[in-house]
Write a protein that holds these residues in place. Structure first.
Motif: not given
Length: 233
Positions: A196-217
């Motif tokens: 969490e101190e290194r910003n590995i958090n829920e916001d990062l996880a949500r970005f990965i989910q949204n970016y992979v599904k909505e843009k990358k793929e």
């Protein structure tokens, strides 16, 4: 009483049997199919496929323009490799270099809400003269789960970072500790706070989910269609 010679009887029986076999064969013999029905000439298939691919690529490309941009989490920079399944995020924390590598799954469930998508990603934290920590994670509805944690010393850090077959093999053999679910509660909390101190958090996880599904793929699908079209046309 005249009895036919045995050889004559055998010859007649043989002759009768041959005729009967020929009659039965003629009765059940199917007509020979014409070549045009069984082996259709595959003409124009490539042109037809190219046309279908062109229409599909055009439709998907139009959909891309309607996609909303996905904001990169604060502190991270995005490195998206065209034609690759990898999405890479970079950040720093003091003298540490943080690399997040997310992978587009082979089968992405588009009917599943984004927040429920399980997308694998690795977190590499490199510290000078100390080596690299490798966290293997997976996005989840509650944020993300840490599945394993491997420690690479200074002399091993290239194994954690290199993208070669040899490095992949060595990483597979590396001891990654026990299942984090089996660790003591305070140890689990300590690892969660460290990330969490290194910003590995829920916001990062949500970005990965949204970016992979909505843009990358979707973008990679359009590239795939265009490449296939260029080959077959």
């Amino acid at each position: 009483f005249f009895r036919p010679h045995p050889v004559v009887m055998f010859t007649k029986c043989l002759s009768t049997g041959v005729r009967f076999a020929a009659m039965r064969a003629a009765r059940f013999q199917l007509p020979r199919p014409t070549t045009g029905l069984v082996y259709p000439v595959a003409r124009g298939y490539s042109t037809q496929l190219a046309d279908v691919l062109a229409r599909e690529a055009a439709a998907e490309e139009a959909n891309l323009s309607e996609l909303q941009s996905v904001a990169v989490p604060a502190g991270f920079t995005l490195q998206d490799r065209a034609g690759s399944t990898l999405v890479i995020l970079k950040a720093t924390h003091g003298n540490e270099i943080i690399t997040v590598q997310a992978t587009v799954p082979p089968k992405l469930e588009f009917d599943t809400p984004n927040a429920q998508l399980a997308i694998p990603f690795d977190v590499l934290i490199e510290k000078p003269k100390c080596g690299v920590l490798e966290f293997q994670c997976r996005t989840a509805e509650a944020g993300y789960d840490v599945e394993s944690l491997a420690v690479f010393g200074e002399k091993e850090k290239n194994i954690a970072k290199d993208e070669t077959a040899e490095a992949d093999y060595a990483r597979d053999l590396k001891y990654a500790g026990p299942s984090l679910e089996d660790l003591e509660g305070d140890l689990q909390e300590g690892i969660a706070e460290f990330l969490e101190e290194r910003n590995i958090n829920e916001d990062l996880a949500r970005f990965i989910q949204n970016y992979v599904k909505e843009k990358k793929e979707p973008e990679e699908y359009v590239r795939w269609l265009q490449g296939l079209q260029a080959f077959v046309k």
